[in-house]
Write a protein that holds these residues in place. Structure first.
Motif, short mmCIF file in Angstrom:
data_model
loop_
_atom_site.label_atom_id
_atom_site.label_comp_id
_atom_site.label_asym_id
_atom_site.label_seq_id
_atom_site.Cartn_x
_atom_site.Cartn_y
_atom_site.Cartn_z
N VAL A 377 12.05 -47.20 -30.42
CA VAL A 377 11.27 -48.36 -29.96
C VAL A 377 10.03 -48.54 -30.83
CG1 VAL A 377 12.07 -48.27 -27.58
CG2 VAL A 377 10.06 -46.94 -28.25
N GLU A 378 10.07 -47.98 -32.03
CA GLU A 378 8.89 -48.05 -32.88
C GLU A 378 8.49 -49.49 -33.20
OE1 GLU A 378 12.18 -47.20 -33.63
OE2 GLU A 378 11.88 -45.88 -35.35
N GLY A 379 9.47 -50.37 -33.38
CA GLY A 379 9.16 -51.77 -33.63
C GLY A 379 8.44 -52.40 -32.45
N SER A 380 8.98 -52.19 -31.24
CA SER A 380 8.37 -52.76 -30.04
C SER A 380 7.00 -52.18 -29.78
CB SER A 380 9.27 -52.50 -28.83
OG SER A 380 10.56 -53.02 -29.02
N GLN A 381 6.87 -50.87 -29.92
CA GLN A 381 5.59 -50.22 -29.60
C GLN A 381 4.50 -50.62 -30.59
OE1 GLN A 381 5.98 -46.03 -28.81
NE2 GLN A 381 3.78 -45.70 -28.66
N PHE A 382 4.83 -50.61 -31.88
CA PHE A 382 3.82 -50.98 -32.86
C PHE A 382 3.45 -52.45 -32.74
CE2 PHE A 382 2.38 -52.10 -37.21
CZ PHE A 382 1.33 -51.21 -37.29
N THR A 383 4.43 -53.30 -32.43
CA THR A 383 4.14 -54.72 -32.23
C THR A 383 3.21 -54.92 -31.04
OG1 THR A 383 6.26 -55.40 -33.18
CG2 THR A 383 5.18 -56.95 -31.69
N THR A 384 3.40 -54.12 -30.00
CA THR A 384 2.50 -54.19 -28.85
C THR A 384 1.08 -53.84 -29.25
OG1 THR A 384 4.31 -53.60 -27.35
CG2 THR A 384 2.07 -53.32 -26.53
N TYR A 385 0.94 -52.79 -30.07
CA TYR A 385 -0.39 -52.41 -30.53
C TYR A 385 -1.02 -53.50 -31.38
CZ TYR A 385 0.74 -47.69 -28.92
OH TYR A 385 1.08 -46.60 -28.15
N MET A 386 -0.20 -54.10 -32.25
CA MET A 386 -0.72 -55.17 -33.08
C MET A 386 -1.11 -56.39 -32.26
SD MET A 386 -1.00 -54.03 -36.04
CE MET A 386 -1.52 -55.58 -36.75
N ALA A 387 -0.40 -56.62 -31.16
CA ALA A 387 -0.76 -57.72 -30.27
C ALA A 387 -2.15 -57.50 -29.69
CB ALA A 387 0.27 -57.85 -29.14
N PHE A 388 -2.44 -56.26 -29.32
CA PHE A 388 -3.77 -55.95 -28.79
C PHE A 388 -4.84 -56.06 -29.87
CE2 PHE A 388 -1.40 -53.61 -25.38
CZ PHE A 388 -1.89 -54.37 -24.33
N VAL A 389 -4.51 -55.66 -31.09
CA VAL A 389 -5.45 -55.81 -32.20
C VAL A 389 -5.74 -57.29 -32.44
CG1 VAL A 389 -5.75 -55.52 -34.69
CG2 VAL A 389 -4.87 -53.62 -33.32
N ASN A 390 -4.69 -58.11 -32.43
CA ASN A 390 -4.88 -59.55 -32.59
C ASN A 390 -5.67 -60.14 -31.44
OD1 ASN A 390 -3.39 -59.64 -35.02
ND2 ASN A 390 -1.47 -59.75 -33.90
N LEU A 391 -5.43 -59.64 -30.23
CA LEU A 391 -6.17 -60.12 -29.08
C LEU A 391 -7.66 -59.82 -29.23
CD1 LEU A 391 -6.20 -61.35 -26.23
CD2 LEU A 391 -5.75 -59.06 -25.32
N SER A 392 -7.98 -58.72 -29.90
CA SER A 392 -9.39 -58.37 -30.08
C SER A 392 -10.11 -59.43 -30.90
CB SER A 392 -9.52 -56.99 -30.75
OG SER A 392 -9.04 -57.03 -32.08
N ASP A 393 -9.45 -59.98 -31.91
CA ASP A 393 -10.07 -61.03 -32.71
C ASP A 393 -10.20 -62.32 -31.91
OD1 ASP A 393 -11.09 -62.01 -35.29
OD2 ASP A 393 -9.30 -63.27 -35.28
N ILE A 394 -9.18 -62.61 -31.10
CA ILE A 394 -9.23 -63.80 -30.23
C ILE A 394 -10.38 -63.66 -29.24
CG2 ILE A 394 -7.97 -65.14 -28.51
CD1 ILE A 394 -5.39 -64.05 -29.85
N ALA A 395 -10.47 -62.49 -28.62
CA ALA A 395 -11.53 -62.25 -27.63
C ALA A 395 -12.89 -62.37 -28.28
CB ALA A 395 -11.34 -60.88 -27.00
N GLY A 396 -13.03 -61.80 -29.49
CA GLY A 396 -14.30 -61.88 -30.18
C GLY A 396 -14.69 -63.32 -30.49
N SER A 397 -13.73 -64.12 -30.95
CA SER A 397 -14.00 -65.52 -31.27
C SER A 397 -14.38 -66.31 -30.02
CB SER A 397 -12.75 -66.16 -31.92
OG SER A 397 -12.42 -65.51 -33.11
N TYR A 398 -13.64 -66.10 -28.95
CA TYR A 398 -13.90 -66.84 -27.72
C TYR A 398 -15.25 -66.45 -27.11
CZ TYR A 398 -13.21 -68.78 -23.05
OH TYR A 398 -13.35 -69.49 -21.89
N LEU A 399 -15.50 -65.16 -27.02
CA LEU A 399 -16.76 -64.69 -26.43
C LEU A 399 -17.96 -65.12 -27.25
CD1 LEU A 399 -15.68 -61.10 -25.34
CD2 LEU A 399 -16.12 -63.05 -23.84
N THR A 400 -17.81 -65.07 -28.58
CA THR A 400 -18.92 -65.48 -29.44
C THR A 400 -19.23 -66.96 -29.26
OG1 THR A 400 -18.38 -63.80 -31.10
CG2 THR A 400 -19.69 -65.66 -31.82
N GLY A 401 -18.19 -67.79 -29.20
CA GLY A 401 -18.40 -69.22 -29.05
C GLY A 401 -19.21 -69.56 -27.81
N HIS A 402 -18.97 -68.83 -26.74
CA HIS A 402 -19.71 -69.10 -25.49
C HIS A 402 -21.04 -68.35 -25.45
CE1 HIS A 402 -16.64 -71.49 -23.36
NE2 HIS A 402 -15.78 -70.79 -24.10
N ALA A 403 -21.10 -67.17 -26.04
CA ALA A 403 -22.35 -66.40 -26.03
C ALA A 403 -23.45 -67.08 -26.83
CB ALA A 403 -22.10 -64.99 -26.57
#
Length: 441
Positions: A377-403
């Protein structure tokens, strides 16, 4: 008479050519970087300069990046359905590229991006859906064909490809936006993606793979390990059970959470600092995008390659600790010196220093994340981790825009420094507690 043929006459086989692996994974990530640089840097800076509200720009960036946070959905399907005459992962990669290309052509319907921010975000979001499938497929392919002793350097090349794509997308498309039109910029992006998609068609994973799916696969020309020679016919029940075991292992949760926090800290300050340079210090959006896409791109690429070499040399765990120490020192020190930002040389130096953070962090963190993935399941597991890494950039962009409606970039930067410090402490404790992680090379 030997029963194993020496090599296929076809030259573009990933499993048989180290130089080809470096080139292919570089440009596959460059394909992801071009639209990212166009949307999240060139267009975001353009909208900021046109006095679009920071909250709208932040929401635009979040919408564009949102599909990347859900790319873990594709992982189990990519791992489950990998029986194809074209190879285990290539059909997913090529199919996703074609659909992303169609979405890119959809941008030609936009006439005025300033007045159509919502529609622009939706089209880029659709593109991101298919680009995230491509990313998940490429990551799965990488784990399959990259030997463990090459992962640091190849991860560096992958990240460098993304950074070069982002830089070119930021610099070139910002100029096209101002000097020509949005339509010209969108058309240029689409032509670039079309060219790279055609190149992908001629790449094979293994010698016995076929270029066209309706042709039968040849008999294997090399004696390869079973896990590389053919996909395993796992059930969804088994895949999800193994995926849950891998993701919810305590050490994995702690390590991944700390890495995500580190990425959030970079995104928070990067977005707020760009806003500060344009709106508070009067920088032109084209100047900022050009600096990002030229000198910043070169610096980030060099740093990625050096960091990849160091990751293979001293080990990803040790490098990760060093990088986090540097991040904390930079984020805290530079934001305490906010009064000096009026000096353009100081401001430019601070911006260039930011380009050190993401590639070096990725070169250290990605091999660690690959190493903790469970077989099958290395493909699925690593993709999940990358999704969270990508979410971190989204969260940073969204939070910064409002902050930014309530506080200034230096304050956000200090918060980012505190988050990086928290990440450093957690990762240091995890590496001390789980010695098998510290030994990863």
């Amino acid at each position: 008479m030997s029963t194993i043929r020496s090599a296929s006459a076809f030259p573009l086989i990933l499993s048989q050519s180290r130089p080809l692996r470096y080139v292919v994974f570089f440009y596959l990530y460059l394909m992801q970087g071009l639209p990212a640089g166009f949307s999240l840097t060139a267009i975001a800076n353009f909208l900021t300069a046109e006095h679009v509200a920071p909250s709208r720009v932040g929401s635009f960036a979040a919408v564009v990046g949102l599909p990347w946070a859900f790319q873990f959905i594709w992982g189990p399907f990519i791992d489950r359905y990998q029986q194809s005459a074209m190879g285990r992962r290539k059909p997913w990669v090529l199919g996703a590229q074609l659909l992303a290309l169609l979405a890119s052509f959809g941008l030609l319907s936009i006439r005025n991006p300033t007045n159509e921010v919502h529609t622009l975000g939706i089209i880029f979001m659709i593109h991101s859906i298919f680009a995230s499938v491509q990313d998940a497929s490429v990551d799965a392919m990488a784990i399959t064909v990259i030997p463990s002793h090459e992962r640091g350097r190849l991860n560096a090349f992958m990240r460098a490809g993304f950074l070069v794509g982002t830089g070119v997308g930021a610099a070139a498309f910002s100029q096209l936006l101002r000097q020509y039109s949005f339509r010209d910029a969108a058309l240029t992006q689409s032509v670039c993606l079309l060219t790279l998609t055609l190149i992908t068609f001629f790449i094979k994973e293994q010698p016995n793979d076929r270029l066209l799916p309706f042709l039968k696969r040849q008999a294997p020309v090399l004696s390869l390990p079973t896990d590389q020679n053919q996909g395993s016919d796992y059930s969804f029940k088994w895949l999800f059970a193994e995926l849950i075991r891998g993701i919810f292992a305590r050490r994995n949760i702690l390590l991944v959470a700390a890495i995500i926090v580190a990425y959030v800290s970079i995104s928070l300050f990067l977005r707020s600092y760009n806003y500060h340079l344009i709106q508070k210090l009067g920088w032109a959006d084209t100047s900022l995008s050009l600096l990002t896409g030229t000198f910043g791109m070169v610096v980030a690429t060099v740093v990625a390659l050096i960091s990849g070499y160091l990751a293979d040399r001293i080990g990803p765990p040790r490098l990760l600790i060093i990088i986090l120490l540097v991040m904390v020192a930079y984020l805290v020190g530079f934001n305490l010196l906010e009064a000096t930002w009026q000096n353009r040389t100081v401001a430019q130096t601070g911006l260039v220093a930011l380009y050190f953070m993401d590639p070096s962090l990725s070169a250290a963190a990605m091999p660690l994340l690959m190493a903790i993935c469970r077989p099958g399941v290395e493909g699925s597991q690593f993709t999940t981790y990358m999704a969270f890494v990508n979410l971190s950039d989204i969260a940073g962009s969204y939070l910064t825009g409002h902050a930014l409606a309530y506080t200034q970039a230096p304050t956000i930067g200090l918060v980012a420094g505190a988050l990086a410090g928290l990440s450093l402490i957690v990762i240091w404790l995890v590496l001390r507690r789980y010695t098998d992680l510290s030994a990863i090379r």
